[in-house]
Design a protein around this motif. Structure first.
Motif, PDB file in Angstrom:
ATOM      1  N   LEU B 230       0.851  -1.192   0.000  1.00 59.48           N
ATOM      2  CA  LEU B 230       0.000   0.000   0.000  1.00 59.48           C
ATOM      3  C   LEU B 230       0.877   1.228   0.000  1.00 59.48           C
ATOM      4  CD1 LEU B 230      -2.618  -1.077   2.689  1.00 59.48           C
ATOM      5  CD2 LEU B 230      -3.018  -0.889   0.228  1.00 59.48           C
ATOM      6  N   ASP B 231       0.349   2.310  -0.578  1.00 60.41           N
ATOM      7  CA  ASP B 231       1.111   3.558  -0.612  1.00 60.41           C
ATOM      8  C   ASP B 231       0.139   4.734  -0.738  1.00 60.41           C
ATOM      9  OD1 ASP B 231       3.256   5.144  -0.514  1.00 60.41           O
ATOM     10  OD2 ASP B 231       4.242   4.375  -2.315  1.00 60.41           O
ATOM     11  N   ASP B 233      -2.262   8.021   0.181  1.00 56.27           N
ATOM     12  CA  ASP B 233      -3.388   8.280   1.074  1.00 56.27           C
ATOM     13  C   ASP B 233      -4.449   7.203   0.862  1.00 56.27           C
ATOM     14  OD1 ASP B 233      -2.348  10.684   2.154  1.00 56.27           O
ATOM     15  OD2 ASP B 233      -2.881  11.706   0.299  1.00 56.27           O
ATOM     16  N   ILE B 249       0.320   6.635   3.831  1.00 54.42           N
ATOM     17  CA  ILE B 249       1.393   5.667   4.009  1.00 54.42           C
ATOM     18  C   ILE B 249       2.680   6.220   3.404  1.00 54.42           C
ATOM     19  CG2 ILE B 249       2.165   3.338   3.496  1.00 54.42           C
ATOM     20  CD1 ILE B 249      -0.751   2.519   3.443  1.00 54.42           C
TER      21      ILE B 249
END
Lengths: 579, 303
Positions: B230-231, B233, B249
């Protein structure tokens, strides 16, 4: 401190705008990407370290805001290009770039431009000024402007086909010294500046030359081109004189002459050798407004100055006036009119009529009338259409008609009353003169001014345009004939030569005039340019000044600091310390 | 038998090759509690087995047949011979059937239920009894006791009927407390779960204090648990509770997540050690048989 690219108010407004925009951006709600996961228990443990920005919620990241505001402000200030005033000796620097035809040969102009750019870069921006001294004088860089603007403006420049105007510029500068401030004028180029011009400078102004003037090379050029009435006596013909000068070691010039682009027969040309060149006389060219061109054949050998190899002149348009003369005036005016080769006496359909009042000839055509002394107070009364301004018409007519040539004092003594000239609006163009001036009581008809007055009056009444024997760049326009004055106009039709002042064409080329479709051909014809005149009156500037700080360096530092802060922000962002 | 909605298809759980590969594996606990059926495990009870273990003084009520008359002749005192009694190992299987187990594209429940089936098959092949008590928010006793090798298919059908309950949430602590309250004969309690219990491991620890069984925790993991892909917002929504966590993240946040997950894993291990149990960590994205083979490398998994 000032700014090269923006005013202080714009800089402040920009900073305020940036602060407001970044403040709003800091508070904007983030658009999240929805992801469903098996559990959020671990994320909730770290969620406090992740930013949640919501509009109008508590401002959560003041330090991040301060950092990004600092970066944006530095970039904005760098763009505004602050200029620091250097050591406060207060000297004003004026760099003069010689853009005359002298600079057209070789690489003189390019060298002068390079020297100029180096010199200007070393000067404090708020006290430097660059002026173009070509056919016209105009600023190239005003105080406070960035040198990038100068580079851009210089890139479009090339020497004008005009004589030097540096002396004129120096006179203007010396006429407006700034009290208590030294002015350093540096000339970039080879323009000659005579010692007598420098002697008139006030002590607060010092003029130097950036580098030694380039020695003039072997050159040939046209130094004079003029038109005159034909020696043959034909009214509708003119002669053209060309003066070609050849420098030492130069081969004799071979000049090609054309009229409206067509070669002129050699039989019409005669050449006379001169000590430093040759004179060409082209005879009996039709005075019908054609364009006469002279060009030195480039194949004749090396030539240091290309701009003086061509010269053009617009030949006059000299129509023969059809004049009807009243029989009552035949005795006094007949011989004069017949002696005027530009006048043809007719008995009907005249352009101009010469009569007494109440004589039924000529109708409403412009008239030269000889009236009884008692019918008008003034000896000379000019009448013009009501649509024109009387003052303008009178000022023009006094010169054109040649009233100044008349010995008014003698006439007044003979008449026992003042000789006056007046003007009034009326139904038609008319010149009314006391008829008694034709009598033996006055010596007017036997004076040298009389035939001139008659001839000029007829041509003024006919509206015949004046013509110019020679039209040179940097030389005042002086008409050779009477007639309606020709006005120089701008491309938009506005008259740019004020009435009463001789117009000076700035550079060679076509000069629009008030006659529709007609232009005057302006040529360089400057002997000093062709001869490559130099002088050593100006001292050579020792070296470019190194004063104060150039704003460019300061802007660079601002940009570097912004970059460093950006790297710091990126570092903290990567480590999650910044939103 | 019709499978309920959300249940794992029967074919995914039953693979003859998979079952065959488990036949040589076995589970061992250090001592089986007394009171069970005759089996292949050593019991704490000394009784009628064949293998001699000890002597003790005769007391009224002892079987006279156990008296060692040779010792009586030499010492003049009456001792009885004690023998090891072979009893079965009750295996209590608690598979997690909460929604998180069935959530992802390749749900953990497949590996979890296959592991459950594998352990059940092993136990049944050793004449042990098994019980099936799946749990989510609540525990349910599906099979109270089952034994015999022939019961494998029957047990598998029970597993195939397991589906996520409509009620969201996971409550392992409640399930353990209920097991404790059932007063079952001591055996091996196997919990197969991702252990993502919102109540946390502290509640599980408290619940385990009432458990008298040996423990085996089978933790179902996948690489993205430790390294989430995940990356930026994101709004993370819990598949069971629907709770949302809005996170930006960044690498730093990701590091903190790793720390939190590592701490959780370590706490789970410490918890199991504290109760002298075992922890079997299975990657749901790897082949189950290979992982079991690795754990059962000696042919036995000692708990």
């Amino acid at each position: 401190m000032n700014f090269a690219n923006l005013s202080v108010s714009w800089v402040l407004a920009g900073l305020a705008g940036l602060a407001a925009a970044l403040f709003v951006l800091q508070q904007l709600r983030t658009r999240y990407r929805d992801v469903t996961v098996v559990t959020t228990i671990f994320w909730k443990q770290v969620v406090d370290e992740a930013p949640v920005r919501k509009f109008r919620e508590k401002f959560r990241h003041p330090l991040a805001y301060a950092l990004i505001l600092a970066i944006a402000s530095l970039v904005w200030l760098a763009f505004a290009d602050p200029q620091l005033s250097g050591a406060a000796d207060g000297t004003r620097y004026i760099a003069v770039l010689d853009g005359s035809a002298t600079m057209a040969g070789g690489n003189r102009f390019a060298r002068a431009v390079a020297d100029l750019e180096r010199y200007v870069a070393s000067l404090p921006a708020d006290r430097r000024q660059v002026i173009w001294s070509g056919g016209e004088l105009r600023p190239l860089l005003s105080p406070g402007e960035h040198t990038l603007l100068l580079e851009k403006r210089l890139s479009r420049l090339e020497p004008d086909s005009a004589p030097s105007s540096v002396e004129r510029l120096i006179r203007q500068i010396s006429a407006s010294p700034v009290a208590g401030q030294q002015t350093e004028v540096v000339v970039f180029g080879d323009a000659p500046v005579r010692k007598q011009v420098l002697d008139l400078l006030p002590e607060s102004i010092r003029v130097t030359r950036a580098a030694e003037a380039t020695a003039a090379g072997t050159n040939r050029g046209i130094t004079a081109l003029g038109v005159s009435d034909a020696l043959s006596g034909a009214w509708d013909r003119v002669d053209v004189l060309i003066d070609v000068r050849s420098g030492a070691g130069a081969k004799p010039a071979d000049v090609q002459v054309t009229l409206d682009g067509k070669p002129i027969p050699a039989a019409a040309i005669s050449r006379t050798a001169q000590p430093d060149g040759e004179q060409w006389l082209v005879r009996d060219l039709p005075a019908a407004g054609g364009l006469f061109a002279a060009r030195i054949n480039a194949a004749a050998g090396a030539d240091d100055q290309p701009l003086d190899d061509t010269a053009n002149v617009r030949l006059p348009d000299k129509p023969i006036l059809k004049v009807q003369l009243s029989s009552s005036l035949e005795a006094d005016l007949g011989p004069v009119l017949r002696a005027d080769s530009g006048v043809e006496l007719v008995t009907s359909s005249p352009q101009i009529v010469v009569r007494r009042p109440n004589e039924a000839i000529g109708g409403k055509v412009p008239a030269l009338e000889f009236v009884p002394n008692g019918s008008q107070q003034q000896a000379f009364l000019l009448t013009h259409p009501e649509s024109l301004d009387s003052h303008d018409v009178l000022a023009d007519a006094v010169d054109r008609i040649g009233l100044t040539q008349i010995d008014a004092m003698a006439l007044a003594q003979d008449a026992g009353r003042p000789i006056e000239v007046s003007i009034a609006p009326g139904a038609q163009w008319r010149v009314s003169v006391w008829e008694d001036l034709l009598s033996e009581q006055y010596n007017f008809t036997r004076s040298r001014a009389f035939p001139l007055f008659v001839a000029n009056s007829l041509r003024w009444l006919a509206g015949t345009p004046a013509w110019y024997p020679t039209v040179g760049a940097g030389k005042p326009l002086v008409p050779a004939s009477v007639g309606t004055a020709v006005r120089v106009v701008a491309p938009n039709g506005r008259v740019i030569d004020p009435l009463g002042a001789a117009f000076v064409p700035p550079k060679a080329g076509d000069l629009p005039v008030s006659i529709k479709g007609r232009t005057l051909a302006v040529s360089l014809i400057d002997p000093s340019v062709t001869a490559g005149t130099r002088d050593a009156s100006l001292t050579i500037a020792k070296e470019a000044a190194t004063h104060g700080g150039s704003g460019a360096g300061f802007a660079t530092w601002l940009g570097l600091i912004a970059l460093i802060l950006l790297a710091v922000e990126w570092h903290f962002f990567q480590r999650g310390r910044l939103p | 038998m019709t499978a309920p909605a959300g249940a794992i298809p029967f074919e995914k759980l039953f693979d003859p090759g998979f079952l065959a590969s488990l036949s040589h594996l076995s589970l061992e606990v250090q001592r089986v509690a007394a009171g069970g059926r005759f089996g292949e495990r050593l019991s704490r009870e000394l009784g009628s087995g064949l293998e001699f273990r000890d002597f003790r003084a005769y007391s009224p009520g002892d079987d006279p047949r156990a008296i060692d008359w040779n010792i009586y002749r030499r010492l003049g005192r009456v001792f009885v011979r004690l023998y090891e009694e072979q009893q079965d190992l009750p295996l209590y299987l608690l598979p997690d059937v909460s929604q998180s187990m069935f959530h992802e594209t390749d749900p953990r429940a497949i590996t979890g239920l296959r592991c459950t089936l594998a352990l059940a098959t092993i136990s049944l092949s050793h004449h042990d009894s098994i019980a099936l008590m799946p749990f989510a928010q609540q525990m349910e006793v599906r099979v109270k006791s089952m034994s015999g090798k022939a019961s494998v298919m029957h047990f598998a059908q029970h597993l195939a009927q397991l589906a996520p309950p409509s009620a969201p949430g996971t409550n392992l602590a409640a399930a353990l407390r209920r097991v404790a309250d059932m007063n079952l004969r001591r055996g091996l309690l196997v919990v197969i779960s991702d252990f993502f219990d919102p109540a946390g491991l502290a509640a599980v620890r408290d619940a385990l204090r009432g458990i008298r069984h040996r423990l085996l925790f089978v933790q179902l993991v996948r690489p993205s648990d430790a390294e989430p892909d995940l990356d930026g917002d994101v709004r993370l929504r819990d598949c069971e509770t629907g709770d949302a966590a809005e996170v930006t993240i960044t690498p730093h946040v990701r590091d903190r997540y790793r720390e939190a997950y590592a701490t959780f894993s370590q706490e789970l291990l410490d918890l199991v050690k504290y109760f002298h149990g075992g922890l079997l960590r299975l990657d749901v994205e790897k082949d189950l048989v290979e992982q079991l083979n690795a754990h059962f490398s000696s042919g036995h998994l000692l708990v």
